[in-house]
Design an enzyme around this catalytic site. Structure first.
Site, PDB file in Angstrom:
ATOM      1  N   LYS A 263      19.680  38.818  23.549  1.00 31.58           N
ATOM      2  CA  LYS A 263      20.156  37.568  24.172  1.00 31.58           C
ATOM      3  C   LYS A 263      21.363  37.836  25.068  1.00 31.58           C
ATOM      4  O   LYS A 263      21.423  37.383  26.199  1.00 31.58           O
ATOM      5  CB  LYS A 263      20.614  36.552  23.101  1.00 31.58           C
ATOM      6  CG  LYS A 263      19.522  35.994  22.222  1.00 31.58           C
ATOM      7  CD  LYS A 263      20.033  34.844  21.366  1.00 31.58           C
ATOM      8  CE  LYS A 263      21.159  35.154  20.449  1.00 31.58           C
ATOM      9  NZ  LYS A 263      21.170  35.720  19.247  1.00 31.58           N
TER      10      LYS A 263
ATOM     11  N   ARG B 225      20.781  26.884  16.854  1.00 33.03           N
ATOM     12  CA  ARG B 225      20.282  27.824  15.845  1.00 33.03           C
ATOM     13  C   ARG B 225      19.551  27.077  14.727  1.00 33.03           C
ATOM     14  O   ARG B 225      18.938  27.704  13.883  1.00 33.03           O
ATOM     15  CB  ARG B 225      21.434  28.548  15.166  1.00 33.03           C
ATOM     16  CG  ARG B 225      22.093  29.690  15.891  1.00 33.03           C
ATOM     17  CD  ARG B 225      21.304  30.988  15.815  1.00 33.03           C
ATOM     18  NE  ARG B 225      22.024  32.159  15.389  1.00 33.03           N
ATOM     19  CZ  ARG B 225      22.869  32.878  16.117  1.00 33.03           C
ATOM     20  NH1 ARG B 225      23.150  32.525  17.335  1.00 33.03           N
ATOM     21  NH2 ARG B 225      23.429  33.955  15.632  1.00 33.03           N
TER      22      ARG B 225
ATOM     23  N   ARG C  72      30.351  45.570  16.027  1.00 29.73           N
ATOM     24  CA  ARG C  72      30.600  44.235  15.485  1.00 29.73           C
ATOM     25  C   ARG C  72      30.636  44.290  13.967  1.00 29.73           C
ATOM     26  O   ARG C  72      29.880  45.052  13.365  1.00 29.73           O
ATOM     27  CB  ARG C  72      29.485  43.277  15.934  1.00 29.73           C
ATOM     28  CG  ARG C  72      29.726  42.707  17.301  1.00 29.73           C
ATOM     29  CD  ARG C  72      28.552  41.920  17.813  1.00 29.73           C
ATOM     30  NE  ARG C  72      27.925  41.035  16.849  1.00 29.73           N
ATOM     31  CZ  ARG C  72      26.973  40.156  17.168  1.00 29.73           C
ATOM     32  NH1 ARG C  72      26.563  40.050  18.398  1.00 29.73           N
ATOM     33  NH2 ARG C  72      26.435  39.386  16.246  1.00 29.73           N
TER      34      ARG C  72
ATOM     35  N   ARG D 138      21.320  38.031   8.150  1.00 24.37           N
ATOM     36  CA  ARG D 138      21.192  37.282   9.410  1.00 24.37           C
ATOM     37  C   ARG D 138      19.720  37.037   9.727  1.00 24.37           C
ATOM     38  O   ARG D 138      19.345  35.978  10.234  1.00 24.37           O
ATOM     39  CB  ARG D 138      21.857  38.048  10.567  1.00 24.37           C
ATOM     40  CG  ARG D 138      23.374  38.019  10.486  1.00 24.37           C
ATOM     41  CD  ARG D 138      24.007  39.096  11.333  1.00 24.37           C
ATOM     42  NE  ARG D 138      23.848  38.915  12.759  1.00 24.37           N
ATOM     43  CZ  ARG D 138      23.921  39.914  13.643  1.00 24.37           C
ATOM     44  NH1 ARG D 138      24.147  41.146  13.248  1.00 24.37           N
ATOM     45  NH2 ARG D 138      23.777  39.676  14.919  1.00 24.37           N
TER      46      ARG D 138
ATOM     47  N   ARG E 214      24.145  49.665  17.751  1.00 26.63           N
ATOM     48  CA  ARG E 214      24.743  48.902  18.861  1.00 26.63           C
ATOM     49  C   ARG E 214      26.271  48.979  18.827  1.00 26.63           C
ATOM     50  O   ARG E 214      26.881  48.863  17.768  1.00 26.63           O
ATOM     51  CB  ARG E 214      24.308  47.437  18.745  1.00 26.63           C
ATOM     52  CG  ARG E 214      25.048  46.495  19.661  1.00 26.63           C
ATOM     53  CD  ARG E 214      24.342  45.178  19.820  1.00 26.63           C
ATOM     54  NE  ARG E 214      24.455  44.288  18.674  1.00 26.63           N
ATOM     55  CZ  ARG E 214      23.954  43.062  18.642  1.00 26.63           C
ATOM     56  NH1 ARG E 214      23.275  42.598  19.679  1.00 26.63           N
ATOM     57  NH2 ARG E 214      24.078  42.306  17.576  1.00 26.63           N
TER      58      ARG E 214
HETATM   59  P1  AMP Z   1      25.511  36.041  17.600  1.00 28.53           P
HETATM   60  O1  AMP Z   1      26.612  36.684  18.399  1.00 28.53           O
HETATM   61  O2  AMP Z   1      24.762  34.996  18.375  1.00 28.53           O
HETATM   62  O3  AMP Z   1      24.595  37.055  16.953  1.00 28.53           O
HETATM   63  O4  AMP Z   1      26.239  35.248  16.395  1.00 28.53           O
HETATM   64  C1  AMP Z   1      27.023  35.909  15.444  1.00 28.53           C
HETATM   65  C2  AMP Z   1      27.306  35.007  14.262  1.00 28.53           C
HETATM   66  O5  AMP Z   1      28.032  33.822  14.708  1.00 28.53           O
HETATM   67  C3  AMP Z   1      26.078  34.445  13.556  1.00 28.53           C
HETATM   68  O6  AMP Z   1      25.546  35.358  12.590  1.00 28.53           O
HETATM   69  C4  AMP Z   1      26.640  33.161  12.921  1.00 28.53           C
HETATM   70  O7  AMP Z   1      27.433  33.472  11.780  1.00 28.53           O
HETATM   71  C5  AMP Z   1      27.588  32.670  13.994  1.00 28.53           C
HETATM   72  N1  AMP Z   1      26.900  31.757  14.967  1.00 28.53           N
HETATM   73  C6  AMP Z   1      26.680  31.979  16.298  1.00 28.53           C
HETATM   74  N2  AMP Z   1      26.057  30.928  16.879  1.00 28.53           N
HETATM   75  C7  AMP Z   1      25.870  30.020  15.892  1.00 28.53           C
HETATM   76  C8  AMP Z   1      25.268  28.736  15.842  1.00 28.53           C
HETATM   77  N3  AMP Z   1      24.702  28.153  16.925  1.00 28.53           N
HETATM   78  N4  AMP Z   1      25.257  28.079  14.640  1.00 28.53           N
HETATM   79  C9  AMP Z   1      25.806  28.624  13.537  1.00 28.53           C
HETATM   80  N5  AMP Z   1      26.380  29.845  13.509  1.00 28.53           N
HETATM   81  C10 AMP Z   1      26.424  30.547  14.668  1.00 28.53           C
END
Ligand code: AMP
Length: 210
Positions: free
Chosen positions: A14, A84, A158, A169, A123
């Protein structure tokens, strides 16, 4: 240009696609993960929640995002990592009705779990520009080991990019995010990309938003 919602499992690309579309076409990329990581610098509880791999509450995420969208005006944007959950999709639909904006198109990056697991554990990202690199794929390695090609920052892993947190996740994704695919399919705006290389995914995305 149409606004874009990116729906995908963790580490499906993404962030990479979003960066290409914003660098090349002028989209504004709104990553809720980046926003939450930023907010978590001064919020230990949030930091722990992200580290656990669980989703953050709909209210917390929505309040951060709503303000950004309201301030954007007419600039086209990409939602990277939001919605999400089906509840977030409903909240977002109501917001768009309130501010009289169109939803645009939903791009679903469909990548097999085994591939995602490999990607996540190899990553590294730039803490400044958020560009993502791979220690496994020769084409995605930084030019100088451990350093961002663009802003010369030291690359980091990360906190949630471990095998254990990935499993959590991915579970969250299957139970809470996958139902969104049906939701947007029913709305008639879902487009699926199954290509795997960065260039092919980008080409497919260009065809979709053309
Ligand atoms: P990402 O960078 O999109 O992989 O997001 C990393 C983490 O941020 C996720 O595992 C969630 O803990 C949190 N997160 C990101 N976007 C959302 C969302 N729309 N709703 C809830 N938690 C989120």
């Amino acid at each position: 240009m149409k606004n874009i919602i990116l729906v995908a499992p963790p580490a499906a690309g993404k962030g990479t696609l979003s960066k290409q579309l914003s660098d090349n076409l002028g989209y504004i990329s709104l990553s809720t993960g980046d926003m939450l990581r930023e907010a978590s610098k001064s919020n230990l509880q949030l930091q722990e929640e992200i580290k656990s791999g669980k989703l953050i509450s709909d209210e917390t995420v929505f309040s951060i995002l709503e303000e950004k969208i309201n301030n954007l005006g007419a600039v086209p944007y990409i939602l990277d990592g939001f919605p999400r959950t089906e509840q977030q999709a409903i909240m977002y639909k109501e917001l768009l009705q309130k501010i009289n904006k169109k939803i645009g198109v939903v791009i679903y990056l469909d990548v097999p779990k085994e591939e995602l697991e490999q990607r996540v554990t190899t990553r590294v990202i730039c803490p400044n520009c958020k560009k993502s690199y791979s220690l496994r794929n020769k084409l995605l390695k930084p030019i100088e080991e451990g350093i961002c090609d663009d802003c010369k920052e030291t690359l980091i892993q990360r906190v949630d990019d471990s095998k254990e947190v990935f499993d959590q996740r991915y579970e969250e994704y299957l139970s809470k995010t996958q139902p969104l695919i049906d939701f947007y399919e029913t709305e008639g705006i879902l487009k699926r990309i199954t290509s795997q290389t960065i260039d092919d995914v980008y080409e497919d995305a260009l065809k979709i938003i053309d």
